[in-house]
Design an enzyme around this catalytic site. Structure first.
Site, PDB file in Angstrom:
ATOM      1  N   GLN A 182       0.602  -1.262   0.186  1.00  0.00           N
ATOM      2  CA  GLN A 182      -0.091   0.095   0.007  1.00  0.00           C
ATOM      3  C   GLN A 182       0.793   1.271   0.054  1.00  0.00           C
ATOM      4  O   GLN A 182       0.327   2.283  -0.318  1.00  0.00           O
ATOM      5  CB  GLN A 182      -1.052   0.062   1.122  1.00  0.00           C
ATOM      6  CG  GLN A 182      -2.095  -1.127   1.269  1.00  0.00           C
ATOM      7  CD  GLN A 182      -3.154  -0.848  -0.053  1.00  0.00           C
ATOM      8  OE1 GLN A 182      -3.249   0.379  -0.833  1.00  0.00           O
ATOM      9  NE2 GLN A 182      -3.750  -1.986  -0.277  1.00  0.00           N
ATOM     10  N   CYS A 328     -10.004  -8.778   1.619  1.00  0.00           N
ATOM     11  CA  CYS A 328      -9.606 -10.126   1.889  1.00  0.00           C
ATOM     12  C   CYS A 328     -10.286 -10.592   3.004  1.00  0.00           C
ATOM     13  O   CYS A 328     -10.510 -11.759   3.185  1.00  0.00           O
ATOM     14  CB  CYS A 328      -8.168 -10.077   2.165  1.00  0.00           C
ATOM     15  SG  CYS A 328      -7.276  -9.372   0.819  1.00  0.00           S
TER      16      CYS A 328
HETATM   17  C1  LIG Z   1      -3.530  -6.089  -1.739  1.00  0.00           C
HETATM   18  C2  LIG Z   1      -2.408  -6.235  -0.670  1.00  0.00           C
HETATM   19  C3  LIG Z   1      -1.676  -7.553  -0.726  1.00  0.00           C
HETATM   20  C4  LIG Z   1      -1.797  -8.745  -1.539  1.00  0.00           C
HETATM   21  O1  LIG Z   1      -1.343  -8.464  -2.764  1.00  0.00           O
HETATM   22  P1  LIG Z   1      -1.865  -9.307  -4.231  1.00  0.00           P
HETATM   23  O2  LIG Z   1      -0.999  -8.874  -5.290  1.00  0.00           O
HETATM   24  O3  LIG Z   1      -3.378  -8.933  -4.484  1.00  0.00           O
HETATM   25  O4  LIG Z   1      -1.363 -10.652  -3.542  1.00  0.00           O
HETATM   26  C5  LIG Z   1      -0.669  -7.518   0.355  1.00  0.00           C
HETATM   27  N1  LIG Z   1      -0.692  -6.780   1.362  1.00  0.00           N
HETATM   28  C6  LIG Z   1      -1.026  -5.524   1.594  1.00  0.00           C
HETATM   29  C7  LIG Z   1      -0.890  -4.444   2.301  1.00  0.00           C
HETATM   30  C8  LIG Z   1      -2.069  -5.424   0.290  1.00  0.00           C
HETATM   31  O5  LIG Z   1      -3.005  -4.404   0.389  1.00  0.00           O
END
Ligand SMILES: *Cc1c(COP(=O)(O)O)cnc(C)c1O
Length: 394
Positions: A182, A328
């Site tokens: 992020q 998630c």
């Molecule tokens: C979206 C996200 C992930 C996962 O990334 P993906 O590419 O969707 O596997 C991991 N950590 C954070 C903080 C996220 O926001």
């Protein structure tokens, strides 16, 4: 497909692929489809473009190109970092992380804890969502294999002092990983002058496609690959490279680096306008993490006595896309583990909505939310079994 008007305020869940990114990727599906590992000219040409992309990603992070490993997603990068650390330190059975990590880190730790005999320290957060570096210092011991602390929280946008945390880790000779999925493209990252050993990013959070990620691994540290097989990525990540996506991520990283400052003040203005408008027109709300250092694009707002899912449903009817907690964990009716860790009172936690902006949002988007949201909250509070116990409002 019919194109409907949507106000997309769920950019921490995923972002639109930038047109420049899609355009740059296209030839790699149809014309430049060679395998970069092939010995012939055609493969070599493709290899060259993937190297250019690697340099662009390195640039965004202040890293060296050889420190960049392409993976399939942020989640793979997180898993790879933690499993690498425990494989190269098989005698060390302690990991430090936080109670508010993304499942990509949290569920790896929980697995190691429940099935592999690891002891995990989950650092607590205060009511604004901040960790304590003193708690971190006290948690480190001679068994600690790795410390993994996210750079910025996906639900609240709260930014953690990972540079300081990495210094502490280094002074105690412990590997340090950060999930910067992020943070990347939203706040400056400069790994040149940092003690961070490993760092994860994901393409689809910065206007590249879903299904491409990066793990940065500092030159000189020990590393053990997660996927075994071919010699791709200098033997650190087997599997034929996803060249079109790598090229796309390279372009997205380049755009993010070039526009970071300008875009951040732009999205911050929109975010602040939304929060001020909500605070002015709706009672019994709280901005979660509002007093902490936060990402410029993220707002997590709790509306007391209403269900987040109901708010989302009514917003969605108006074409407004937001999220309750993280993509998630939604689908479960429990309040988010992040808000519970912050001890947000349950009457608030259940009614929490995350609005996350990108550069593709406009003032009109904010105006539209501010026009629709007060009536939605009011309607839901009227039917809420709890709200008339206290002042019904909104
Ligand atoms: C979206 C996200 C992930 C996962 O990334 P993906 O590419 O969707 O596997 C991991 N950590 C954070 C903080 C996220 O926001």
């Amino acid at each position: 497909m019919k194109k409907e008007k949507i106000v997309y305020l769920d950019n921490n869940a995923t972002t639109k692929v930038a047109l420049e990114v899609a355009r740059e990727m296209k030839p790699f599906f149809t014309d430049l489809y060679g395998n970069p590992s092939s010995m012939h000219y055609f493969g070599g040409k493709v290899q060259k473009y993937s190297d250019i992309a690697r340099s662009k990603v390195a640039n965004l992070l202040g890293a060296k190109p050889e420190e960049i490993i392409f993976t399939s997603c942020g989640t793979e990068s997180d898993s790879t970092a933690i499993f690498s650390a425990i494989k190269i330190n098989p005698q060390k059975k302690h990991i430090i992380t936080t109670s508010v990590e993304h499942p990509g880190v949290l569920n790896v730790c929980r697995y190691l804890e429940s099935s592999k005999g690891y002891k995990i320290t989950y650092l607590k957060v205060d009511t604004e969502g901040r960790i304590s570096l003193d708690e971190l210092k006290n948690a480190i011991n001679e068994h600690t294999a790795i410390i993994s602390i996210m750079w910025a929280n996906n639900e609240t946008g709260v930014v953690f002092p990972v540079e300081e945390a990495a210094k502490i880790a280094k002074s105690r000779n412990v590997l340090f990983h950060t999930d910067a999925v992020q943070a990347a493209g939203k706040i400056p990252i400069d790994l040149k002058n940092s003690k961070i050993d490993m760092l994860s990013i994901s393409g689809h959070k910065i206007h590249a496609p879903k299904g491409i990620g990066v793990l940065y691994v500092r030159k000189g540290i020990m590393f053990s690959p997660f996927l075994l097989g071919g010699h791709q990525e200098k033997g650190r990540r087997a599997g034929t490279e996803n060249v079109p996506y790598i090229v796309g991520l390279g372009r997205a990283a380049e755009l993010a680096e070039k526009n970071l400052k300008k875009e951040n003040s732009y999205v911050k203005k929109l975010r602040d306008k939304l929060e001020q408008g909500v605070l002015k027109t709706i009672e019994n709300v709280r901005i979660n993490g509002g007093r902490a250092e936060r990402l410029p694009n993220t707002s997590n707002i709790s509306f007391e006595y209403v269900e987040g899912e109901s708010i989302l449903m009514f917003l969605s009817e108006k074409g407004i896309c937001a999220s309750s907690g993280s993509a998630c964990t939604s689908g479960s009716l429990d309040p988010s583990h992040v808000l519970l860790s912050m001890r947000v009172p349950l009457t608030f936690a259940h009614g929490s909505i995350r609005f996350s902006f990108s550069v593709y949002n406009t003032e009109e988007d904010v105006d539209f939310v501010l026009k629709e949201l007060p009536a939605i909250i009011k309607k839901l509070r009227v039917i809420s079994p709890f709200s008339d116990a206290k002042s019904p409002s909104g």
